[in-house]
Design an enzyme around this catalytic site. Structure first.
Site, short mmCIF file in Angstrom:
data_model
loop_
_atom_site.label_atom_id
_atom_site.label_comp_id
_atom_site.label_asym_id
_atom_site.label_seq_id
_atom_site.Cartn_x
_atom_site.Cartn_y
_atom_site.Cartn_z
CB SER A 24 -14.87 12.56 7.41
OG SER A 24 -14.00 11.68 6.77
CG ASP A 316 -10.46 7.95 1.88
OD1 ASP A 316 -9.47 7.28 2.21
OD2 ASP A 316 -11.19 8.54 2.70
NE ARG A 389 -13.24 5.61 0.70
CZ ARG A 389 -14.37 6.27 0.93
NH1 ARG A 389 -15.28 6.40 -0.01
NH2 ARG A 389 -14.62 6.80 2.12
C1 S3P Z 1 -10.48 10.03 7.69
C2 S3P Z 1 -9.13 10.22 7.44
C3 S3P Z 1 -8.38 9.45 6.43
C4 S3P Z 1 -9.30 8.74 5.45
C5 S3P Z 1 -10.45 8.06 6.15
C6 S3P Z 1 -11.27 9.05 6.94
C7 S3P Z 1 -11.13 10.85 8.73
O1 S3P Z 1 -7.60 8.48 7.09
O2 S3P Z 1 -8.57 7.82 4.69
O3 S3P Z 1 -11.29 7.42 5.20
O4 S3P Z 1 -12.38 10.86 8.78
O5 S3P Z 1 -10.42 11.48 9.51
P1 S3P Z 1 -6.12 8.80 7.67
O6 S3P Z 1 -6.26 9.76 8.77
O7 S3P Z 1 -5.60 7.47 8.12
O8 S3P Z 1 -5.36 9.36 6.52
#
Ligand code: S3P
Length: 429
Positions: A24, A316, A389
């Protein structure tokens, strides 16, 4: 490589792993480097397929990005430095790339088209495209903008006052990125607290953003200034080894440089609740993104309930928590997690389907799953379903299976953890 044969470990897992950069934060470092003024240098960037898709999209938008052995260098020229791309922006498997990019493109006065892989083609986009259209962006796509391919013509944006119907950092971030370009002040109210890397990065790049409980306020027209970024290790990648260390007998693993942002540490809270033998040290709480080392040893675990506000802080990690729960005493219930259905795969279905093949006692519910612990896993043939994952969770499951596990489609793992198997093999005694 269409499949890989994985053997159970005969002895424990021991050693130290340097956890690779956070996915992220890596995405956001490229995005913010591109929309800021000046040169941003990023160290410990995650060279996973998803983050490489982000680099490729920003290059197509006219940003010069150099990749050296130790760093990514981004030559940003502000929002106005982005140019109409000649080519389609391909986000590959990456939901973060497409959703955050839409927020940036919403304010850019040019046309872009976006596609991704088959999985992206099934993931909902109106959660982002609808509020961005309200702000003034012109967006269209398959099924009224719900699915890729999408097209967007951005331009002048009005601020938004929006109560989010889902707990999603991607939606929040897209609206913040659009809000930075709007005329006036936007307010976004979260449904539950989700990862706050975008908010932290705005401040790191000299911008202002306010947060009051679940309400975020951001002013449009701010200029961001380039800033060097050191990406901490990804707790979502560390999670696989946290669980491996806890469930494989006679193990002791040290995970170095794990990001410990409180909006991401739900897995640690749940593991502690389950009785894991886990210790955090060398914690650097002052960094723009806190990090530390974690030692995990073989643990005697008990089942628990995972629900409510913690869900977005471990969303996740649910596939690997499900595996952990198969080895705990008693039952674990995971609920309030319907968002799992719209991840890279429907992770309620893929987790239940694949762990059942290995002999787990697990059932799907509307918004989660119920796992009866204390099961001995068998071997068998399983598949990642193209979901990184799920692939890593099954590889960790193979360590404690009675017989070998054949894992189909293991290459999906390179989306977030290209060195996964070499790190795993280094721990085997
Ligand atoms: C993420 C937010 C999450 C997560 C994804 C990465 C991000 O998704 O599941 O792997 O980097 O902002 P959502 O915003 O759909 O919950």
């Amino acid at each position: 490589m269409e499949s890989i044969e994985l053997q159970p470990t005969l002895n424990g897992l021991r050693g130290t792993i340097e956890i690779p950069g956070d996915k992220s934060i890596s995405h956001r470092s490229v995005m913010f480097g591109s929309i800021a003024q000046g040169v941003t240098r990023v160290t410990n960037f995650l060279p996973g397929d998803d983050c490489l898709s982000t680099i490729s999209c920003f290059r197509k938008l006219g940003v010069t990005i150099e990749e050296t052995e130790n760093e990514i260098i981004i030559y940003g020229n502000g929002f106005d430095g982005l140019k109409e791309p000649n080519d389609i922006l391909d986000v590959g498997n990456s939901g973060t790339t497409i959703r955050l990019l839409l927020g940036i493109l919403a304010g850019r006065p040019f046309f872009s088209s976006l596609i991704g892989d088959q999985s992206i083609g099934k993931r909902p986009m109106t959660r982002v495209t609808e509020p961005l259209k309200t702000m003034g962006a012109g967006i269209d796509g398959r099924k009224n903008g719900e699915f890729t391919p999408l097209s967007i013509r951005g331009g002048h944006l009005n601020p938004i006052h929006y109560k989010m119907p889902v707990a999603s950092a991607q939606v929040k971030s897209a609206l913040i990125l659009a809000g930075l370009q709007a005329e006036g002040e936007s307010t976004i109210i979260e449904k539950a607290e989700s990862r706050d890397h975008t908010e932290r990065m705005i401040q790191k790049f000299g911008g202002e953003i306010e947060k009051d409980n679940l309400t975020i306020t951001v002013k449009g027209g701010q200029e961001l200034i380039a800033s060097d970024i050191h990406v901490p290790g990804d707790i979502s990648s560390a999670a696989f080894f946290l669980v491996a260390g806890a469930i494989v007998p006679e193990s002791e693993i040290v995970l170095k440089n794990v990001g410990l942002n409180p909006t991401r540490t739900g897995i640690i809270e749940i593991m502690n609740q389950m009785g894991a033998n886990l210790e955090i040290n060398n914690q650097n709480e002052d960094a723009f993104e806190p990090a530390g080392n974690i030692t995990i040893k073989t643990s005697s675990l008990k089942g628990t309930v995972v629900c409510g506000e913690v869900i977005p802080r471990l969303i996740d990690e649910i596939p690997i928590i499900a595996l952990l729960a198969t080895q705990a005493e008693g039952t674990t219930v995971i609920k309030d997690a319907a968002e799992l259905k719209v991840k890279e795969t429907n992770r309620i279905d893929t987790v239940v389907q694949e762990l059942t093949k290995l002999g787990a006692s697990i059932e799907a519910t509307e918004d989660g799953m119920i796992i009866h612990g204390g099961t001995i896993l068998t071997g068998g043939t399983v598949s990642s379903h193209g979901d990184h994952r799920i692939g890593m969770m099954l590889a960790i499951a193979s360590l404690i299976s009675k017989d070998p596990v054949k894992l189909c489609d293991p290459e999906a793992i390179s989306v977030s953890y290209p060195n996964f198997f070499s790190h795993l093999n280094n721990l085997k005694m």
